[in-house]
Structures are given as structure tokens and as C-alpha cells.
Design an enzyme around this catalytic site. Structure first.
Site, PDB file in Angstrom:
ATOM      1  N   ARG A 141       0.850  -1.205   0.000  1.00  0.00           N
ATOM      2  CA  ARG A 141       0.000   0.000   0.000  1.00  0.00           C
ATOM      3  C   ARG A 141       0.883   1.252   0.000  1.00  0.00           C
ATOM      4  NH1 ARG A 141      -4.873  -2.026   2.237  1.00  0.00           N
ATOM      5  NH2 ARG A 141      -6.136  -0.501   1.166  1.00  0.00           N
ATOM      6  N   GLN A 145      -0.813   3.052  -5.704  1.00  0.00           N
ATOM      7  CA  GLN A 145      -2.229   3.360  -5.453  1.00  0.00           C
ATOM      8  C   GLN A 145      -3.134   3.003  -6.628  1.00  0.00           C
ATOM      9  OE1 GLN A 145      -2.478   7.407  -4.101  1.00  0.00           O
ATOM     10  NE2 GLN A 145      -2.361   6.782  -1.965  1.00  0.00           N
ATOM     11  N   ASP A 182      -4.242  -0.639  -6.539  1.00  0.00           N
ATOM     12  CA  ASP A 182      -4.668  -1.120  -5.229  1.00  0.00           C
ATOM     13  C   ASP A 182      -6.086  -1.718  -5.279  1.00  0.00           C
ATOM     14  OD1 ASP A 182      -5.312  -1.468  -2.591  1.00  0.00           O
ATOM     15  OD2 ASP A 182      -4.531   0.456  -1.935  1.00  0.00           O
ATOM     16  N   SER A 203      -8.288  -1.422  -2.115  1.00  0.00           N
ATOM     17  CA  SER A 203      -9.020  -0.158  -1.979  1.00  0.00           C
ATOM     18  C   SER A 203     -10.196  -0.085  -2.948  1.00  0.00           C
ATOM     19  CB  SER A 203      -8.097   1.032  -2.240  1.00  0.00           C
ATOM     20  OG  SER A 203      -7.189   1.170  -1.182  1.00  0.00           O
ATOM     21  N   TYR A 248      -1.763   0.219   8.905  1.00  0.00           N
ATOM     22  CA  TYR A 248      -2.792  -0.722   9.341  1.00  0.00           C
ATOM     23  C   TYR A 248      -2.931  -0.688  10.855  1.00  0.00           C
ATOM     24  CZ  TYR A 248      -2.813  -2.900   4.734  1.00  0.00           C
ATOM     25  OH  TYR A 248      -2.957  -3.134   3.397  1.00  0.00           O
TER      26      TYR A 248
HETATM   27  P1  NAD Z   1      -8.442  -2.775   6.682  1.00  0.00           P
HETATM   28  O1  NAD Z   1      -9.461  -3.298   5.726  1.00  0.00           O
HETATM   29  O2  NAD Z   1      -7.262  -3.611   7.035  1.00  0.00           O
HETATM   30  O3  NAD Z   1      -9.196  -2.415   8.054  1.00  0.00           O
HETATM   31  C1  NAD Z   1     -10.328  -1.565   8.072  1.00  0.00           C
HETATM   32  C2  NAD Z   1     -10.231  -0.624   9.258  1.00  0.00           C
HETATM   33  O4  NAD Z   1     -10.445  -1.339  10.484  1.00  0.00           O
HETATM   34  C3  NAD Z   1      -8.873   0.065   9.414  1.00  0.00           C
HETATM   35  O5  NAD Z   1      -9.066   1.467   9.326  1.00  0.00           O
HETATM   36  C4  NAD Z   1      -8.398  -0.372  10.792  1.00  0.00           C
HETATM   37  O6  NAD Z   1      -7.692   0.656  11.481  1.00  0.00           O
HETATM   38  C5  NAD Z   1      -9.707  -0.676  11.479  1.00  0.00           C
HETATM   39  N1  NAD Z   1      -9.611  -1.514  12.698  1.00  0.00           N
HETATM   40  C6  NAD Z   1      -8.826  -2.589  12.943  1.00  0.00           C
HETATM   41  N2  NAD Z   1      -9.027  -3.057  14.185  1.00  0.00           N
HETATM   42  C7  NAD Z   1      -9.982  -2.276  14.758  1.00  0.00           C
HETATM   43  C8  NAD Z   1     -10.643  -2.266  16.010  1.00  0.00           C
HETATM   44  N3  NAD Z   1     -10.334  -3.142  16.961  1.00  0.00           N
HETATM   45  N4  NAD Z   1     -11.576  -1.318  16.238  1.00  0.00           N
HETATM   46  C9  NAD Z   1     -11.886  -0.399  15.281  1.00  0.00           C
HETATM   47  N5  NAD Z   1     -11.320  -0.364  14.059  1.00  0.00           N
HETATM   48  C10 NAD Z   1     -10.363  -1.281  13.809  1.00  0.00           C
HETATM   49  O7  NAD Z   1      -7.922  -1.351   6.252  1.00  0.00           O
HETATM   50  P2  NAD Z   1      -7.916  -0.627   4.832  1.00  0.00           P
HETATM   51  O8  NAD Z   1      -9.242  -0.047   4.583  1.00  0.00           O
HETATM   52  O9  NAD Z   1      -7.378  -1.564   3.838  1.00  0.00           O
HETATM   53  O10 NAD Z   1      -6.893   0.568   5.115  1.00  0.00           O
HETATM   54  C11 NAD Z   1      -5.910   0.465   6.104  1.00  0.00           C
HETATM   55  C12 NAD Z   1      -4.942   1.617   6.036  1.00  0.00           C
HETATM   56  O11 NAD Z   1      -4.243   1.641   4.805  1.00  0.00           O
HETATM   57  C13 NAD Z   1      -5.541   2.978   6.220  1.00  0.00           C
HETATM   58  O12 NAD Z   1      -4.648   3.728   7.007  1.00  0.00           O
HETATM   59  C14 NAD Z   1      -5.565   3.538   4.838  1.00  0.00           C
HETATM   60  O13 NAD Z   1      -5.555   4.958   4.823  1.00  0.00           O
HETATM   61  C15 NAD Z   1      -4.285   2.967   4.307  1.00  0.00           C
HETATM   62  N6  NAD Z   1      -4.278   2.895   2.846  1.00  0.00           N
HETATM   63  C16 NAD Z   1      -3.163   3.330   2.197  1.00  0.00           C
HETATM   64  C17 NAD Z   1      -3.116   3.273   0.821  1.00  0.00           C
HETATM   65  C18 NAD Z   1      -1.916   3.750   0.071  1.00  0.00           C
HETATM   66  O14 NAD Z   1      -1.143   4.532   0.556  1.00  0.00           O
HETATM   67  N7  NAD Z   1      -1.735   3.250  -1.129  1.00  0.00           N
HETATM   68  C19 NAD Z   1      -4.183   2.771   0.120  1.00  0.00           C
HETATM   69  C20 NAD Z   1      -5.296   2.327   0.819  1.00  0.00           C
HETATM   70  C21 NAD Z   1      -5.318   2.382   2.194  1.00  0.00           C
END
Ligand code: NAD
Length: 383
Positions: free
Chosen positions: A124, A129, A132, A135, A228
Site C-alpha cells: 500500500r 495506489q 490497489d 481499496s 494498518y
Molecule cells: P483494513 O481493511 O485492514 O481495516 C479496516 C479498518 O479497520 C482500518 O481502518 C483499521 O484501522 C480498522 N480496525 C482494525 N481493528 C480495529 C478495532 N479493533 N476497532 C476499530 N477499528 C479497527 O484497512 P484498509 O481499509 O485496507 O486501510 C488500512 C490503512 O491503509 C488505512 O490507514 C488507509 O488509509 C491505508 N491505505 C493506504 C493506501 C496507500 O497509501 N496506497 C491505500 C489504501 C489504504
């Protein structure tokens, strides 16, 4: 000779997406790839064979011939064992492979000397991006899951002022504010609901508030490597549940999206919490695929617990196949450009293992399982 890219029809029951849509095929053909598409491959997502032909693809009626002659085979779901058997030795397979969940497939791909890339393991990082798929498909899931929640909810989402009186807006609670959660918040807000949201990463607060939702404050920050969340300690879990209880009780709809990569989804809503919810309340658990955030979730089922509905939908992106396929296909086109860089003409796949994107998502190559963590996992047999 140009690189031959193949797009088969997805065989998993209920899967309606296709790995490349006609628009993506046209881009690849323009870049010099030869694209072959199995007849009917796009039907589930409403892309017909003529559109593929118009985009420059060759239609192949016979699946075995298509698989056996591919240099790069583009999939959505991991292939079934008999499909993987059809690939020629040395071919490249790209798809949403989820290797930890499919250890036998990984062994088979290594034995058959297939170079397999898992789109779901692309790092990520900013440069990746546009590739991805986690996402793009989570965006679809967050949107569709919220519409399903609105459908199950016995109330309006928006506030209405009518001759028959004023209707109060629904209260929606979104747990987990990653990609799916943020899309769920945005969708519920567009429908007029009052939205509260919660995430263990403090960084999520600003994004939640920018969408017009209230962020639930908990005194912990569990952001780990790569943005994460990490798993919480027992004491933190207790604090989290205590904090959430009140908001769960007051919500008309709870949409849960919390996940921790490579692990079982965290338990956020106990059966007792569900029992304290209002009659007619709805829980839609978008983490059902990895075990669910609600103790009562049955993956793929809609159950009634007292007067509360708990729904754990599976394969949500497939329920919006047109845009889910378009987004997936764009991710795929960007990824293929890494495999065969350069413009136009004949190309040979150039696998640059110094590239952290390719190195991060390769599963098998030249007879080996390339990810140490995956090798350990398979050796441990804890699949
Ligand atoms: P994910 O599907 O792994 O998890 C979904 C959400 O659940 C996350 O926000 C996580 O913090 C939350 N979570 C985990 N345990 C929890 C708990 N006990 N209580 C409440 N919430 C909890 O996550 P995702 O949607 O794939 O994204 C994760 C991270 O990656 C984010 O910070 C996002 O901004 C980042 N991201 C970065 C890029 C990039 O730079 N290319 C792209 C997509 C996402």
C-alpha cells in the site's frame, strides 16, 4: 511476438466480475499486448463479446485453449485446481489470490512453475495506489453494504419534514474507518443519516470528520506498520467494547468494517450488545469474510436475533459488477504495465525483482514460494 494476455470467464459460483473490461482491453491492445477473451467472460458484468471484439480482443470459445496459450492470465478469483492445471509452465497468473487462504493452490502453482502475483498483496505505497485492488473493491463493498443496510432498516435514513409530520434521521454507527468504512460513512451521509464512526487509528479522525460524521473518542492509538491497525491487548479490547456499547444501543444501523491484515477480524460487538439494541435495529458486518466483527455474524447469512437483524454479506463487490470490474480492470492495467514496461510493439515480460511492488506481491516463481512469511505459514500447516 507480442505478449498474450488472456481473460477467462470466472468460474466461482456467484462471481459476476471480470478481470478486464473492454475499455481496459483497448488500452492493452494499444500498448502492444495481444488480448484473448473467453466468450461470455464479461456477461455477468454486462460486457458483451462484441464490445470485447470492438476493443481489439480475440474471442476464444474454448477455456482449455485460452488457459494453455496465455503468457499472462488475468483473473479475479483464485483459479480452481483444474484451471491452474491448464496453465503452461512459466506462464504468469495475476489475480486476487489470497494465498494464505489457499495453501494447496500455492503449492500447485509452485510445482507447475507458474509465476503468480496476488493483487491483494500489492504494497500500500503511494506509487502502487493505481493498482490497489483492496481499496477499489473495499470502496464498492462500503457503498453496497450501506445500501443493503438501508434496505433492511425499517426507518428512513434522511430527516423528512412532511405534512404527516417530521421524521427523525436514522442513526448509523460505522466501526472501522478504513477504505470501506469511509465509503460507508459517505454513503450513509448522502442518504441523510446522522453518522458516528470509530477506528483504533487516531489518524482516521480527520477523515471521518471531513465526511460530516462524529468520531468516537477512545484513548488509544493502535496504528501499526503500513498504516494498518495492530491487534489490541485484552485490556484495550475491554475498554473499546465499553466505549462502543452506548453508541451501539442508540444506533438504528451499525456497519462494521474492522480488519487486521492476515488475522481474524476483531470482535467489536458481543451478543449482549446486540441484545441491548433497539427493536428493528440492523447490524451489517462487512468483515464477515474474515470471521466478522459481531459475535452473532454468520458469514453469508441474514439472521434475526430477537428483534435485531444481523447480516454478514459475502462477495459484495460482485453485487455491483459493472463498476467493481471497471475499477479492478484499471488496477490490472496499471499492474501489467509493471510486468511489461515500455510503449507499443512486441514485448517480453520483464520481471524486475528489485521493484518493491513486484517483489511484494509475487507468490510463486520458478518453482518456489517467494514470500518467506507464506512459506513459514504453509510449513506450519496452520491454514
Ligand atoms: P483494513 O481493511 O485492514 O481495516 C479496516 C479498518 O479497520 C482500518 O481502518 C483499521 O484501522 C480498522 N480496525 C482494525 N481493528 C480495529 C478495532 N479493533 N476497532 C476499530 N477499528 C479497527 O484497512 P484498509 O481499509 O485496507 O486501510 C488500512 C490503512 O491503509 C488505512 O490507514 C488507509 O488509509 C491505508 N491505505 C493506504 C493506501 C496507500 O497509501 N496506497 C491505500 C489504501 C489504504
Amino acid at each position: 511476438m507480442s505478449i498474450r494476455v488472456a481473460v477467462p470467464k470466472e468460474s466461482r459460483t456467484g462471481e459476476r466480475r471480470v478481470a478486464l473490461v473492454p475499455e481496459a482491453v483497448a488500452r492493452l491492445v494499444k500498448q502492444g499486448f495481444e488480448v484473448r477473451v473467453q466468450a461470455g467472460a464479461g456477461r455477468g458484468a454486462f460486457f458483451d463479446d462484441r464490445q470485447y471484439e470492438g476493443a481489439g480482443a480475440e474471442l476464444v470459445p474454448d477455456a482449455t485453449a485460452l488457459w494453455g496459450t496465455a503468457d499472462i492470465l488475468c483473473k479475479v478469483q483464485p483459479p480452481a485446481a483444474e484451471e491452474a492445471e491448464r496453465l503452461a509452465e512459466g506462464a504468469i497468473l495475476v489475480g486476487f489470490l489470497q494465498p494464505l487462504r489457499h495453501p494447496e493452490l500455492v503449492q500447485q502453482l509452485a510445482q507447475r512453475r507458474i509465476t503468480a502475483f496476488a493483487m491483494d498483496m500489492i504494497p500500500r505505497i503511494t506509487r502502487a495506489q493505481s493498482m490497489d485492488v483492496l481499496s477499489s473493491q473495499a470502496t464498492v463493498a462500503g457503498y453496497k453494504g450501506t445500501l443493503m443496510a438501508a434496505e433492511l432498516c425499517p426507518r428512513f435514513f434522511p430527516m423528512l419534514t412532511t405534512a404527516a409530520g417530521t421524521i427523525r434521521p436514522a442513526r448509523v454507527l460505522v466501526l472501522g474507518a478504513g477504505v470501506a468504512g469511509l465509503q460507508a460513512i459517505a454513503t450513509a451521509r448522502r442518504l441523510g443519516a446522522v453518522v458516528e464512526a470509530y477506528d483504533v487509528r487516531r489518524a482516521a479522525r480527520e477523515q471521518v470528520e471531513s465526511l460530516g460524521a462524529r468520531f468516537l473518542q477512545v484513548e488509544l492509538d493502535a496504528e501499526a506498520e503500513g498504516g494498518y491497525a495492530r491487534e489490541l491487548t485484552e485490556e484495550e479490547k475491554q475498554r473499546e467494547q465499553a466505549l462502543l456499547w452506548r453508541s451501539v444501543e442508540e444506533a438504528d444501523v451499525v456497519i462494521t468494517t474492522a480488519q487486521i491484515p492476515g488475522r481474524q477480524a476483531p470482535l467489536l460487538i458481543t451478543a449482549k450488545m446486540v441484545e441491548s439494541m433497539k427493536p428493528g435495529a440492523v447490524v451489517v458486518d462487512l468483515a464477515a469474510e474474515s470471521g466478522g466483527n459481531c459475535e452473532l455474524t454468520v458469514p453469508g447469512e441474514r439472521i434475526q436475533h430477537g428483534e435485531v437483524t444481523v447480516f454478514g454479506p459475502l462477495d459484495l463487490p460482485s453485487a455491483l459488477p459493472v463498476h467493481a470490474s471497471e475499477m479492478y480492470a484499471r488496477n490490472m492495467v496499471h499492474f501489467l504495465a509493471l510486468l511489461a514496461p515500455g510503449e507499443g510493439g512486441a514485448k517480453v515480460p520483464a520481471l524486475d525483482w528489485e521493484d518493491e511492488i513486484l517483489a511484494g506481491c509475487v507468490v510463486t516463481h520458478a518453482g518456489e514460494i517467494r514470500q518467506p512469511a507464506l512459506r513459514e505459514h504453509l510449513a506450519g500447516g496452520d491454514s
